[in-house]
Design a protein around this motif. Structure first.
Motif, mmCIF file in Angstrom:
data_model
loop_
_atom_site.group_PDB
_atom_site.id
_atom_site.type_symbol
_atom_site.label_atom_id
_atom_site.label_comp_id
_atom_site.label_asym_id
_atom_site.label_seq_id
_atom_site.Cartn_x
_atom_site.Cartn_y
_atom_site.Cartn_z
ATOM 1 N N PHE A 65 -0.300 -14.895 -7.919
ATOM 2 C CA PHE A 65 0.850 -14.076 -8.337
ATOM 3 C C PHE A 65 1.228 -14.366 -9.770
ATOM 4 C CE2 PHE A 65 1.323 -14.821 -3.773
ATOM 5 C CZ PHE A 65 1.454 -13.526 -3.297
ATOM 6 N N ASP A 66 1.771 -13.343 -10.402
ATOM 7 C CA ASP A 66 2.338 -13.531 -11.733
ATOM 8 C C ASP A 66 3.818 -13.871 -11.550
ATOM 9 O OD1 ASP A 66 3.294 -13.445 -14.226
ATOM 10 O OD2 ASP A 66 2.864 -11.308 -14.591
ATOM 11 N N PRO A 67 4.226 -15.074 -11.913
ATOM 12 C CA PRO A 67 5.624 -15.459 -11.639
ATOM 13 C C PRO A 67 6.638 -14.617 -12.401
ATOM 14 C CG PRO A 67 4.525 -17.132 -12.942
ATOM 15 C CD PRO A 67 3.469 -16.138 -12.559
ATOM 16 N N ALA A 68 6.225 -14.034 -13.531
ATOM 17 C CA ALA A 68 7.174 -13.238 -14.308
ATOM 18 C C ALA A 68 7.570 -11.973 -13.548
ATOM 19 C CB ALA A 68 6.572 -12.892 -15.669
ATOM 20 N N SER A 69 6.581 -11.262 -13.017
ATOM 21 C CA SER A 69 6.893 -10.016 -12.323
ATOM 22 C C SER A 69 7.023 -10.234 -10.825
ATOM 23 C CB SER A 69 5.800 -8.984 -12.597
ATOM 24 O OG SER A 69 4.588 -9.417 -12.004
ATOM 25 N N GLY A 70 6.527 -11.356 -10.320
ATOM 26 C CA GLY A 70 6.540 -11.608 -8.891
ATOM 27 C C GLY A 70 5.450 -10.845 -8.169
ATOM 28 N N LYS A 71 4.587 -10.119 -8.917
ATOM 29 C CA LYS A 71 3.580 -9.256 -8.292
ATOM 30 C C LYS A 71 2.261 -9.984 -8.064
ATOM 31 C CE LYS A 71 5.398 -4.848 -8.403
ATOM 32 N NZ LYS A 71 6.743 -5.176 -8.728
ATOM 33 N N ARG A 72 1.541 -9.460 -7.098
ATOM 34 C CA ARG A 72 0.209 -9.980 -6.797
ATOM 35 C C ARG A 72 -0.749 -9.618 -7.938
ATOM 36 N NH1 ARG A 72 -1.942 -11.006 -1.882
ATOM 37 N NH2 ARG A 72 -4.222 -10.998 -1.725
ATOM 38 N N GLN A 74 7.673 -4.276 0.045
ATOM 39 C CA GLN A 74 6.375 -3.813 0.527
ATOM 40 C C GLN A 74 6.562 -3.120 1.872
ATOM 41 O OE1 GLN A 74 3.473 -6.915 0.597
ATOM 42 N NE2 GLN A 74 1.808 -5.586 1.260
ATOM 43 N N VAL A 75 5.760 -2.097 2.107
ATOM 44 C CA VAL A 75 5.715 -1.478 3.425
ATOM 45 C C VAL A 75 4.282 -1.545 3.896
ATOM 46 C CG1 VAL A 75 6.120 0.608 4.778
ATOM 47 C CG2 VAL A 75 7.563 0.104 2.809
ATOM 48 N N GLY A 76 4.075 -2.030 5.122
ATOM 49 C CA GLY A 76 2.708 -2.087 5.602
ATOM 50 C C GLY A 76 2.651 -2.602 7.021
ATOM 51 N N THR A 77 1.442 -2.571 7.588
ATOM 52 C CA THR A 77 1.276 -3.094 8.934
ATOM 53 C C THR A 77 1.441 -4.616 8.880
ATOM 54 O OG1 THR A 77 -1.072 -3.435 8.649
ATOM 55 C CG2 THR A 77 -0.375 -1.274 9.494
ATOM 56 N N PRO A 78 1.742 -5.244 10.006
ATOM 57 C CA PRO A 78 1.868 -6.698 10.013
ATOM 58 C C PRO A 78 0.635 -7.384 9.425
ATOM 59 C CG PRO A 78 2.675 -5.808 12.082
ATOM 60 C CD PRO A 78 2.113 -4.654 11.309
ATOM 61 N N ASP A 79 -0.555 -6.879 9.743
ATOM 62 C CA ASP A 79 -1.775 -7.497 9.215
ATOM 63 C C ASP A 79 -1.833 -7.446 7.705
ATOM 64 O OD1 ASP A 79 -2.583 -8.142 11.655
ATOM 65 O OD2 ASP A 79 -3.981 -6.441 11.924
ATOM 66 N N VAL A 80 -1.529 -6.283 7.159
ATOM 67 C CA VAL A 80 -1.587 -6.133 5.696
ATOM 68 C C VAL A 80 -0.569 -7.079 5.046
ATOM 69 C CG1 VAL A 80 -1.042 -4.567 3.800
ATOM 70 C CG2 VAL A 80 -2.473 -3.792 5.707
ATOM 71 N N LEU A 81 0.628 -7.131 5.624
ATOM 72 C CA LEU A 81 1.650 -7.986 5.042
ATOM 73 C C LEU A 81 1.235 -9.454 5.054
ATOM 74 C CD1 LEU A 81 3.524 -5.657 4.746
ATOM 75 C CD2 LEU A 81 5.268 -6.902 5.988
ATOM 76 N N TYR A 82 0.503 -9.810 6.090
ATOM 77 C CA TYR A 82 0.078 -11.195 6.206
ATOM 78 C C TYR A 82 -1.105 -11.490 5.297
ATOM 79 C CZ TYR A 82 -1.620 -15.489 8.373
ATOM 80 O OH TYR A 82 -2.033 -16.769 8.576
ATOM 81 N N GLU A 83 -2.036 -10.557 5.298
ATOM 82 C CA GLU A 83 -3.283 -10.802 4.570
ATOM 83 C C GLU A 83 -3.155 -10.514 3.088
ATOM 84 O OE1 GLU A 83 -5.819 -12.128 5.825
ATOM 85 O OE2 GLU A 83 -5.598 -11.864 7.999
ATOM 86 N N ARG A 84 -2.303 -9.573 2.756
ATOM 87 C CA ARG A 84 -2.310 -9.110 1.375
ATOM 88 C C ARG A 84 -0.890 -8.845 0.889
ATOM 89 N NH1 ARG A 84 -3.204 -5.319 -2.129
ATOM 90 N NH2 ARG A 84 -4.983 -5.408 -3.544
ATOM 91 N N PRO A 85 -0.046 -9.869 0.879
ATOM 92 C CA PRO A 85 1.334 -9.662 0.412
ATOM 93 C C PRO A 85 1.348 -9.251 -1.053
ATOM 94 C CG PRO A 85 0.878 -12.007 0.670
ATOM 95 C CD PRO A 85 -0.310 -11.281 1.237
ATOM 96 N N GLU A 86 2.101 -8.210 -1.357
ATOM 97 C CA GLU A 86 2.071 -7.671 -2.714
ATOM 98 C C GLU A 86 2.984 -8.429 -3.662
ATOM 99 O OE1 GLU A 86 0.171 -5.511 -4.121
ATOM 100 O OE2 GLU A 86 -0.943 -5.060 -2.270
ATOM 101 N N THR A 87 3.953 -9.161 -3.135
ATOM 102 C CA THR A 87 4.871 -9.885 -4.017
ATOM 103 C C THR A 87 5.075 -11.302 -3.497
ATOM 104 O OG1 THR A 87 6.789 -9.233 -2.737
ATOM 105 C CG2 THR A 87 6.175 -7.778 -4.540
ATOM 106 N N ILE A 88 5.562 -12.155 -4.376
ATOM 107 C CA ILE A 88 5.866 -13.528 -3.976
ATOM 108 C C ILE A 88 6.885 -13.516 -2.838
ATOM 109 C CG2 ILE A 88 6.909 -15.715 -4.716
ATOM 110 C CD1 ILE A 88 5.832 -15.274 -7.447
#
Lengths: 366, 282, 293
Positions: free
Chosen positions: A351-358, A214-228
């Motif tokens: 998260f979906d554990p199979a893909s690791g995605k949010r 993931q690439v994002g601001t610290p806030d986005v990474l904290y609030e909305r992590p895209e992967t496990i």
């Protein structure tokens, strides 16, 4: 100021692919931190930008110009190394001036540049010393000075603070941030320390096994992590993960003997049986007893860590499940006490554990 | 307990001093012999204490020569030895550091092949290839010359290995930082690598100087011209005369003069000497 | 062994290795291969023609009692010198290691013989043991022992052993000192607490831990006695009397350079080469192991 464009970047060592098709745009003047566990390829990526590693496939563009085949010295970049790599036989002055001398700058010009730069870093009194007469923090400053003095359009940092003790690291972090606001130069900074990443970065690139998570601001990474992976990597202590499933528009935690459920919207999911719910330790509340109507999971306190401002509670649920809870409240609880953990569903990450995605569902839990 | 310790203390020192006496005795005798005149040196038992002829003997030896090598004053031999020792030491250091630099810092075809070729020289001391090497030098017209004395000896696997070892311990970031600063290979070698290896070079120089100074078999083979004799060889020529007319006081003076330079090097540069000795063996 | 980060350059590295390689080729590899080649040839009496004779030179050597004798003498000389020199050095090293005060001046007085050329070492010892004049010979005579290494083969052998050992003492001493200093003091203190006396400590703790150094020095000393002692023999005995001190390296020189027996000398060179190669391999194998240790 320059921007850096990474286009489908690949690096292989023999059969081993260390970097898999990385694309990213680092904006002019941006402080980009590349973070990931050791061996994730972050240093390789930085060294490719520096020109110390060749590019197997793809392009690196600095200010629009493809630099794949350009020598490091001609890329208008400077780098600070983890072990500083100061020339041991040269004084601080000569360490800083060496690059300028090779660029055929005149003596008086070099003099003023070194002065200027030394003042900026407060190392003016050290100019006649050799590196071995300096403390760790001073060496760090000299290493930065050697980079700054050339006024490059991009700074590269390879874990520059990892050889310092905790206290010094903190103060250097603050200074580094200050330096960036003053110089406004594009900086690319590699670290394995997520605290450094969060505090320094304009944007963070999370790297895992040679791929961008993931690439994002610290806030986005904290609030909305895209992967496990990102969810787990960013934030301290680590996020709690609980197995869950959705039954009849309700989210049910998969904890034996403890029924707790939350309303979930009706969205078509291919898989509703096997989900993972992530909850940050600071988003769980702790109760000695439950009020009527309040839902919670029962557990026993296994360990208490008091950090002063916050307290960490490690709660044993049944069957080896464990929860970490962080709170700034001073609760009258002791080790082995029976307690209840309370949740607010709007803070859940699914998260979906199979893909690791949010899962898109996450935002809609109310 | 204390008494026991004292006894051990004296015993230790006594053993060491005894050892030192055994080791230093030959040098003492040499010095004593070099300070007497020819007559005293034919009467047994020989003296144990120095005489008064030190300066006369020095003068005779340096400027008049001794025994068979009569027309060959010792000062010339000292000059020859110095030239040979210096050329061997400097030559070995130069060509070794260059090849170590190439082998460690460049990727090129036949790199390993060159490395093994250098390695093999370790197994080919002069002693095992006496005749053919002599022939090569003779064919190249290098007999009785400083070139012949030094060049065939300046290939060195040990020095190359030592520099290789030194370079390998220099962190890779040093090269990367230099490249960032804009240094090419030659600049990097001159500005960074060479100054960083300074003490190693000095230590190696001490060892190689002694090695060069003490060469014997090689000059024996290729110098027939008295003007090219080194001092170590000159002593041997003087000994040839011993059976007929021993001039022990002069021979011993020559021996003394022959060993003063390398011994001074060892003693004044003790730290470098020990470093050089232990590092070239790794 | 190549740096992971290195230069790519077309011609420069070749220029850098060129001096070393050219000297190696001209003065080392070519002569060595010549020696190898000649060892398979026999020249006629006038040196006009030569004939390829396979291993005849070698079989001739090994059926020559003179050569076998020289082999045995070299072996004896080597072992005697190595053990005498190493034993003496070890004793001095252990004692010096125990006295902290004066260690530096003591060391200075013990290491200088390294700087003495073998020929000169030979000269000094020859002078001391000169049968008519030498001090040591004279003392022996007053003690009732008649010394004349020019006549007595055993005494000649003894003399070159003395001279060779003396010269090598400082080398061995320095390495033993380094080895001793590498032994953690805590181990010796632990042994002392366990009640081991000085002697006991030495044989049960120090000596075993020193064995890598000892082995390394043994190899170095053997190489030294095989090759570097030429000067001593040449100055003191010239291989005599009656070949009593004709060690291998002296014989190669003598047969080849003085006797001009090309094939025979070349065969001897090849055998010496094999010995050096074997010793070098042993040394490198051992160093590899020491790294792990």
């Amino acid at each position: 100021m320059a921007d850096i464009l990474l286009e489908d970047l690949v690096k292989t060592y023999g059969d081993h692919e260390a970097i898999h098709r990385i694309s990213c745009h680092i904006k002019p003047g941006e402080f980009m931190v590349i973070v990931g566990p050791s061996g994730c390829g972050k240093s390789t990526l930085l060294r490719m930008i520096a020109g110390l590693e060749t590019v197997t496939r793809g392009n690196i563009r600095i200010n629009g110009q493809c630099v794949n085949r350009i020598e490091p010295k001609d890329r208008d970049i400077a780098m600070v190394f983890q072990n500083y790599a100061l020339y041991p036989h040269m004084t601080v002055f000569n360490n800083m001036a060496y690059g300028l001398k090779l660029r055929k700058m005149t003596k008086p010009e070099i003099q003023t540049r070194v002065r200027e730069c030394a003042d900026l870093l407060q190392i003016g009194h050290l100019l006649d010393r050799k590196p071995k007469e300096l403390s760790g923090g001073q060496r760090q400053r000299v290493a930065m000075g050697r980079a700054i003095i050339r006024k490059p359009s991009v700074f590269l940092f390879d874990e520059p603070l990892s050889n310092l003790d905790a206290k010094l690291r903190q103060s250097m972090r603050v200074e580094l941030k200050g330096l960036h606001t003053r110089l406004k130069t594009t900086m690319v900074y590699v670290t394995h320390d997520q605290v450094e990443a969060m505090t320094l970065a304009d944007r963070i690139m999370v790297l895992n096994e040679g791929q961008i998570e993931q690439v994002g601001t610290p806030d986005v990474l904290y609030e909305r992590p895209e992967t496990i992976f990102t969810a787990q990597f960013i934030g301290s202590p680590e996020m709690n993960f609980i197995k869950a499933r959705i039954v009849d528009q309700t989210l049910v935690f998969d904890i034996k003997d403890q029924g707790i459920s939350f309303p979930a919207p009706d969205i078509e999911l291919s898989n509703t049986e096997n989900l993972i719910c992530g909850i940050r330790p600071e988003h769980i509340t702790l109760h000695g007893a439950l009020d009527s109507g309040q839902a919670g999971i029962k557990g026993r306190i296994q360990l208490i860590e008091r950090l002063g401002s916050d307290t960490l509670y490690y709660i044993d649920l049944s069957h080896d499940r464990r929860l970490t809870i962080k709170t700034h409240l001073n609760l009258p609880l002791q080790i082995h006490d029976e307690v209840y953990a309370g949740f607010s569903p709007d803070r859940f990450h699914l998260f979906d554990p199979a893909s690791g995605k949010r899962l898109p569902l996450s935002e809609k839990i109310t | 307990m204390v008494e026991q310790k004292n006894a051990a203390f004296f015993f230790n020192h006594a053993v060491i001093i005894l050892g030192i006496i055994v080791i230093c005795f030959p040098l003492w005798i040499t010095f004593v012999a070099a300070t007497h005149d020819a007559v005293r040196m034919t009467q047994a038992p020989l003296p144990l204490l120095p005489g008064d002829r030190l300066f006369e003997n020095i003068h005779t030896v340096l400027f008049d020569g001794v025994g068979n090598a009569k027309e060959q004053p010792v000062w010339l031999m000292l000059v020859n030895s110095l030239v040979m020792a210096m050329s061997i030491a400097v030559g070995k250091i130069c060509i070794s550091i260059l090849s170590a630099f190439a082998i460690v810092y460049f990727d090129f075809r036949f790199r390993m092949c060159f490395f093994w070729m250098i390695f093999i020289t370790l197994m080919l001391p002069v002693e095992v290839r006496i005749l053919p090497t002599y022939e090569v030098v003779a064919n190249l017209g290098m007999l009785n010359s400083y070139y012949g004395l030094s060049i065939p000896l300046i290939a060195s696997a040990t020095a190359t290995f030592m520099f290789r070892q030194v370079f390998l311990t220099i962190p890779d970031e040093m090269l990367e930082a230099a490249r960032m600063d804009g240094a090419g290979p030659i600049r990097f070698f001159w500005d960074i690598l060479l100054p960083m290896s300074r003490t190693n070079i000095a230590a190696l120089f001490v060892i190689l100087f002694i090695y060069g100074w003490n060469q014997y078999l090689w000059p024996l083979l290729i110098t027939t011209d008295r003007d090219m004799y080194t001092i170590v060889m000159g002593i041997k020529q003087m000994l040839e005369a011993v059976e007929e007319a021993p001039e022990w006081h002069l021979i011993m003076m020559t021996a003394l003069l022959a060993q003063i330079p390398p011994i001074m090097v060892v003693l004044t540069m003790q730290r470098l000497f020990v470093k050089g000795l232990t590092e070239t063996e790794k | 062994m190549l740096k992971p980060v290195h230069f790519k350059s077309s011609i420069l590295p070749y220029l850098l290795v060129f001096p070393q390689i050219i000297i190696t080729l001209v003065f080392f590899i070519w002569p060595a291969s010549q020696a190898l080649y000649q060892s398979f040839l026999v020249e006629d009496a006038f040196g006009l023609s030569s004939e390829f004779v396979w291993l005849d030179n070698f079989t001739a050597l090994f059926s020559d009692p003179d050569y076998l004798n020289s082999f045995l003498r070299t072996f004896f000389f080597s072992m005697a010198t190595a053990s005498l020199s190493m034993g003496f050095s070890l004793m001095l090293a252990v004692k010096t290691d125990r006295v902290i005060r004066f260690a530096t001046p003591y060391r200075a007085l013990l290491i200088w013989p390294y700087a003495v050329a073998p020929v000169v070492a030979g000269t000094l010892w020859m002078f001391m043991f000169d049968p008519t004049l030498g001090l040591a010979a004279w003392w022996l005579k007053t003690a009732g022992i008649s010394w004349n290494h020019r006549m007595n083969g055993n005494q000649a052998m003894l003399l070159i052993i003395f001279a060779a050992s003396w010269k090598q003492i400082s080398y061995n001493f320095l390495f033993f000192i380094a080895g001793l200093q590498a032994i953690p003091k805590s181990l010796i203190e632990a042994a002392a607490i366990d009640g081991a006396g000085r002697t006991r400590q030495f044989w049960s703790i120090v000596f075993p831990l020193l064995s890598p150094t000892t082995f390394f020095l043994l190899v170095v000393n053997v190489v030294y006695t095989f090759f570097d002692t030429f000067g001593i023999v040449h100055a003191v005995t010239k291989g005599g009397p009656a070949g009593a001190t004709k060690i291998l390296v002296y014989k190669v020189y003598n047969d080849g350079f003085i006797g001009l027996d090309l094939g025979g000398s070349a065969a001897q060179s090849v055998i010496l080469m094999i010995i050096v190669i074997a010793l070098t391999i042993i040394q490198f194998k051992y160093i590899e192991r020491r790294v792990e240790y």
